[in-house]
Write a protein that holds these residues in place. Sequence first.
Motif, PDB file in Angstrom:
ATOM      1  N   TYR A  40       0.838  -1.195   0.000  1.00  0.00           N
ATOM      2  CA  TYR A  40       0.000   0.000   0.000  1.00  0.00           C
ATOM      3  C   TYR A  40       0.873   1.246   0.000  1.00  0.00           C
ATOM      4  O   TYR A  40       1.901   1.310   0.671  1.00  0.00           O
ATOM      5  CB  TYR A  40      -0.902   0.033   1.242  1.00  0.00           C
ATOM      6  CG  TYR A  40      -1.800   1.241   1.293  1.00  0.00           C
ATOM      7  CD1 TYR A  40      -2.967   1.289   0.543  1.00  0.00           C
ATOM      8  CD2 TYR A  40      -1.464   2.338   2.063  1.00  0.00           C
ATOM      9  CE1 TYR A  40      -3.784   2.409   0.565  1.00  0.00           C
ATOM     10  CE2 TYR A  40      -2.277   3.460   2.099  1.00  0.00           C
ATOM     11  CZ  TYR A  40      -3.437   3.496   1.350  1.00  0.00           C
ATOM     12  OH  TYR A  40      -4.248   4.602   1.364  1.00  0.00           O
ATOM     13  N   GLY A  41       0.437   2.225  -0.739  1.00  0.00           N
ATOM     14  CA  GLY A  41       1.050   3.542  -0.736  1.00  0.00           C
ATOM     15  C   GLY A  41       0.053   4.541  -1.276  1.00  0.00           C
ATOM     16  O   GLY A  41      -0.874   4.166  -2.003  1.00  0.00           O
ATOM     17  N   VAL A  42       0.241   5.803  -0.951  1.00  0.00           N
ATOM     18  CA  VAL A  42      -0.659   6.849  -1.428  1.00  0.00           C
ATOM     19  C   VAL A  42       0.036   7.677  -2.503  1.00  0.00           C
ATOM     20  O   VAL A  42       1.267   7.742  -2.549  1.00  0.00           O
ATOM     21  CB  VAL A  42      -1.155   7.761  -0.282  1.00  0.00           C
ATOM     22  CG1 VAL A  42      -1.871   6.952   0.778  1.00  0.00           C
ATOM     23  CG2 VAL A  42      -0.011   8.543   0.337  1.00  0.00           C
ATOM     24  N   GLY A  43      -0.756   8.304  -3.351  1.00  0.00           N
ATOM     25  CA  GLY A  43      -0.224   9.221  -4.354  1.00  0.00           C
ATOM     26  C   GLY A  43       0.830   8.584  -5.238  1.00  0.00           C
ATOM     27  O   GLY A  43       0.705   7.440  -5.676  1.00  0.00           O
ATOM     28  N   ARG A  44       1.878   9.329  -5.505  1.00  0.00           N
ATOM     29  CA  ARG A  44       2.950   8.850  -6.380  1.00  0.00           C
ATOM     30  C   ARG A  44       3.749   7.727  -5.716  1.00  0.00           C
ATOM     31  O   ARG A  44       4.287   6.861  -6.409  1.00  0.00           O
ATOM     32  CB  ARG A  44       3.841  10.019  -6.782  1.00  0.00           C
ATOM     33  CG  ARG A  44       3.129  10.972  -7.740  1.00  0.00           C
ATOM     34  CD  ARG A  44       3.865  12.295  -7.922  1.00  0.00           C
ATOM     35  NE  ARG A  44       5.270  12.157  -8.134  1.00  0.00           N
ATOM     36  CZ  ARG A  44       5.901  12.379  -9.291  1.00  0.00           C
ATOM     37  NH1 ARG A  44       5.197  12.744 -10.353  1.00  0.00           N
ATOM     38  NH2 ARG A  44       7.199  12.259  -9.390  1.00  0.00           N
ATOM     39  N   GLU A  45       3.807   7.722  -4.397  1.00  0.00           N
ATOM     40  CA  GLU A  45       4.421   6.586  -3.696  1.00  0.00           C
ATOM     41  C   GLU A  45       3.630   5.318  -4.001  1.00  0.00           C
ATOM     42  O   GLU A  45       4.202   4.238  -4.171  1.00  0.00           O
ATOM     43  CB  GLU A  45       4.431   6.819  -2.182  1.00  0.00           C
ATOM     44  CG  GLU A  45       5.314   7.953  -1.733  1.00  0.00           C
ATOM     45  CD  GLU A  45       5.244   8.171  -0.235  1.00  0.00           C
ATOM     46  OE1 GLU A  45       5.142   7.183   0.526  1.00  0.00           O
ATOM     47  OE2 GLU A  45       5.320   9.336   0.192  1.00  0.00           O
ATOM     48  N   GLY A  46       2.319   5.455  -4.052  1.00  0.00           N
ATOM     49  CA  GLY A  46       1.463   4.317  -4.365  1.00  0.00           C
ATOM     50  C   GLY A  46       1.731   3.767  -5.757  1.00  0.00           C
ATOM     51  O   GLY A  46       1.673   2.558  -5.978  1.00  0.00           O
ATOM     52  N   LEU A  47       2.045   4.653  -6.701  1.00  0.00           N
ATOM     53  CA  LEU A  47       2.368   4.184  -8.050  1.00  0.00           C
ATOM     54  C   LEU A  47       3.648   3.347  -8.040  1.00  0.00           C
ATOM     55  O   LEU A  47       3.738   2.321  -8.718  1.00  0.00           O
ATOM     56  CB  LEU A  47       2.516   5.373  -9.002  1.00  0.00           C
ATOM     57  CG  LEU A  47       1.254   6.195  -9.245  1.00  0.00           C
ATOM     58  CD1 LEU A  47       1.575   7.416 -10.106  1.00  0.00           C
ATOM     59  CD2 LEU A  47       0.171   5.342  -9.887  1.00  0.00           C
TER      60      LEU A  47
END
Length: 183
Positions: A40-47
Amino acid sequence: MKTLYHAALDDLARVFDRIDEAAVDRAVEEIARAGRIALYGVGREGLQIKGFCMRLFHLGRKAAMVGDMTTPHLGTGDLLVVSAGPGHFSTVEALMGVARRDGARTLVVTAQPAGACARAADLVLPVPAQTMADDSGPAVSVLPMGSLYEGAQCILFEVMILKLRDRLGVTAEAMRANHTNLE
């Protein structure tokens, strides 16, 4: 314009000059031992985490992104891998709590190893790169906001895949065979 490319590459090189290789190896070992892996990651980290999840799948690991309909239940012997570049996201913290409650271990990838999510993790993989938590002042990257951290994640995750491939004895051909044919 070339100087901007070189400056960005120099910034990335400085990250990897300072990376804790022992921490990378501990994370690789944790992933290798895990039964099921949710990421799991959010935003560009999520990509970046999504790309890592895909490569773990190519290695034959039982890996899924949190939120996908096929994400399995995590419990004892399983691992939740999360990214919290600036040290804390409420969603990351909540997911870590659920995973730990049900017996799974947690691995936090972060640029802020003293952050709340890292302090709650079983294992921390520090990435010494700028995020939005520290993107101002005289010693900032040429890249904006958290781009240095996110770019470093891309390279780091691919190197971790190479280490895992060797650790697990998976061939490049076996990885390729796990790639979709529905593109």
